[in-house]
Design an enzyme around this catalytic site. Structure first.
Site, PDB file in Angstrom:
ATOM      1  N   SER B  47       0.846  -1.187   0.000  1.00 17.17           N
ATOM      2  CA  SER B  47       0.000   0.000   0.000  1.00 17.17           C
ATOM      3  C   SER B  47       0.884   1.240   0.000  1.00 17.17           C
ATOM      4  O   SER B  47       1.895   1.280   0.711  1.00 17.17           O
ATOM      5  CB  SER B  47      -0.912  -0.013   1.228  1.00 17.17           C
ATOM      6  OG  SER B  47      -1.863   1.013   1.118  1.00 17.17           O
ATOM      7  N   GLU B  48       0.500   2.242  -0.781  1.00 14.53           N
ATOM      8  CA  GLU B  48       1.367   3.412  -0.996  1.00 14.53           C
ATOM      9  C   GLU B  48       1.685   4.167   0.294  1.00 14.53           C
ATOM     10  O   GLU B  48       2.642   4.923   0.355  1.00 14.53           O
ATOM     11  CB  GLU B  48       0.721   4.355  -1.999  1.00 14.53           C
ATOM     12  CG  GLU B  48      -0.592   4.962  -1.492  1.00 14.53           C
ATOM     13  CD  GLU B  48      -1.333   5.751  -2.567  1.00 14.53           C
ATOM     14  OE1 GLU B  48      -1.103   5.498  -3.747  1.00 14.53           O
ATOM     15  OE2 GLU B  48      -2.148   6.610  -2.195  1.00 14.53           O
ATOM     16  N   ASN B  49       0.857   3.974   1.337  1.00  9.92           N
ATOM     17  CA  ASN B  49       1.117   4.655   2.598  1.00  9.92           C
ATOM     18  C   ASN B  49       2.072   3.876   3.499  1.00  9.92           C
ATOM     19  O   ASN B  49       2.154   4.154   4.690  1.00  9.92           O
ATOM     20  CB  ASN B  49      -0.194   4.964   3.332  1.00  9.92           C
ATOM     21  CG  ASN B  49      -1.037   3.730   3.569  1.00  9.92           C
ATOM     22  OD1 ASN B  49      -1.124   2.865   2.707  1.00  9.92           O
ATOM     23  ND2 ASN B  49      -1.655   3.631   4.723  1.00  9.92           N
TER      24      ASN B  49
END
Lengths: 225, 229
Positions: B47-49
């Site tokens: 996930s990009e976070n």
């Protein structure tokens, strides 16, 4: 003796001036230093340039700052959230300037700002509207876009624990932009859930070393968060 | 003719992810894919976070407010998972370390151009998130998309009319009607739902379609709206 603790949120943000550039961490509200931003709202600085991933959720934190007209410009990747009404109203009324940046380019521009790198080339956004007006150069036959570093006058970040030297530890996905932004401002202010004894954080487990942190202010976690 | 549901589109895309793949799921339809990885395969979701090893939604009472996915939904982290900061999350994306990026889209062109960040509505603020980084950085980009808009206009087009996220990046498309590859010659249909013929699919697509010689039937098991386990 090094002691970066400050007694209050008001003291932590007292010297933010009108027109300052403030890096605000967080992904949505996770890792967002909401109380520091609320303190900045109370402090009254105007004409701010905010660098953040989003543009505020609901009516607190960044949303309140934007909703009350304190933000001249926001540099972010994704202004839409579940409830972005403060940003949307300001945007539709033409009261806020939006610089939209691909998320990885945003993170890398901030990293570059902290690392003494003035600008860099990336393939991301080449050939799109986001690259309009930017220098483009071919590397390996492919177009790359020149992106400039971002630095802040202030960085507002949020961590789980800190010692008095400003060594920080984050929790889970609340880490996000915090370690990157911590390095890229003249003054980095960390709101932390708790202070721990100097030496109690294993050196192998320090996420952001205190060299990047100027002020630490304690904001206990509310029961809901 | 029965089009696939959104969950069935996600199921179909999940069947093609090999054991050991590192995969980013974009917000919207792609986030459903993690519910349908076949038994016995280990696929690591990014996930990009800053989460590697994204797990399913938490059981009631198990929610962790610090653990969310790119769409801000509460998630879990699987044994073996890791947390990284944002710059490393995007180093993983931009440095070519992801095997697949599964994205939603407004439009995909026959050349593989992707449009998924802005429309032609000036009152609708645009939002990039990590889409441009994912479209350029992952080893392979696949799109999950309804074949047409709600009012029946094609989303698979000769040329995107919305602003591009990246040019020539999409390799495969899963729709509610078909599975298509993007090739040098344009769209090639690999599978389509039973009861649909080539001229009918062509009428719903704004670019010429070729059909693979072994073009199969696109089917998926019945799936409830709730995720499995």
């Amino acid at each position: 003796m090094i002691d970066k603790r400050v007694a209050s949120l008001a003291e932590a943000v007292a010297d933010v001036k009108d027109g300052s550039t403030v890096l605000c961490s967080g992904f949505g509200s996770v890792g967002e230093p909401v109380e520091l931003i609320e303190a900045l709202h109370a402090q009254g600085a105007r004409d701010l340039v905010i660098v953040a991933n989003n543009a505020g959720l609901g009516d607190t934190g960044l949303a309140r700052l934007i909703g009350s007209g304190r933000v001249r410009k926001i540099i972010c990747s994704f202004p839409r959230t579940a409830d972005p009404h403060c940003f949307d109203e300001a945007y539709r009324a033409g009261k806020i300037e939006l610089e939209l940046v691909p998320q990885g380019t945003l993170s890398e521009r901030i990293r570059a700002g902290g690392a003494g790198i003035t600008a860099f080339y990336t393939r991301v956004s080449a050939g799109t509207d986001i690259a309009k007006g930017k220098e483009v150069r071919l590397f390996n036959g492919e177009p790359h876009v020149l992106e400039e570093a971002i630095r802040g006058d202030f960085a507002f970040i949020r961590a789980e624990s800190a010692d008095r030297w400003g060594n920080l530890v984050y929790r889970r996905a609340a880490r996000n932009f915090n370690p990157v932004m911590a390095c890229a401002a003249e003054v980095t202010v960390a709101q932390v859930a708790r202070i721990v004894e100097l030496g109690s954080i294993d050196p192998d487990h320090v996420h952001t070393p205190g060299i990047f942190v100027d002020r630490v202010v304690v904001v206990p976690r509310s029961p809901r968060a | 003719m029965t089009p696939l549901s959104r969950r069935q589109i996600a199921w179909r895309a999940a069947q093609d992810l090999p054991d050991g793949a590192y995969v980013n799921l974009g917000i919207g339809l792609p986030t459903l894919v993690s519910d349908y990885i076949p038994e016995g395969r280990e696929v690591v979701f990014h996930s990009e976070n800053g989460v590697l090893g994204l797990g399913p939604a938490p059981a009631p009472g198990e929610e962790d407010p610090d653990l969310i996915n790119a769409g801000r939904g509460l998630v879990t982290i699987v044994p073996g998972g890791a947390i990284v900061h944002h710059n490393d999350a995007f180093l993983i994306i931009r440095g070519g370390h992801l095997d697949y990026s599964l994205l939603g889209a407004f439009q995909v062109s026959a050349a593989g151009d992707l449009a998924n960040w802005a429309t032609d509505d000036p009152t609708f603020p645009p939002g990039l998130g990590g889409a441009m980084d994912l479209a350029v950085g992952a080893k392979e980009v696949r799109v999950l998309i309804e074949h047409t808009t709600k009012d029946g206009r094609p989303r698979l087009v000769a040329r995107c009319t919305y602003p591009l996220t990246a040019a020539r990046c999409v390799k495969r498309i899963y729709t509610n009607l078909a599975v298509l590859d993007v090739t040098e010659a344009g769209f090639v249909v690999r599978e389509m739902v039973a009861g649909l013929d080539a001229p009918a699919l062509q009428r719903l697509t704004d670019a010429p379609l070729a059909f693979a010689p072994d073009c199969g039937v696109l089917k998926a098991p019945p799936l409830g709206e709730r995720a499995r386990g």
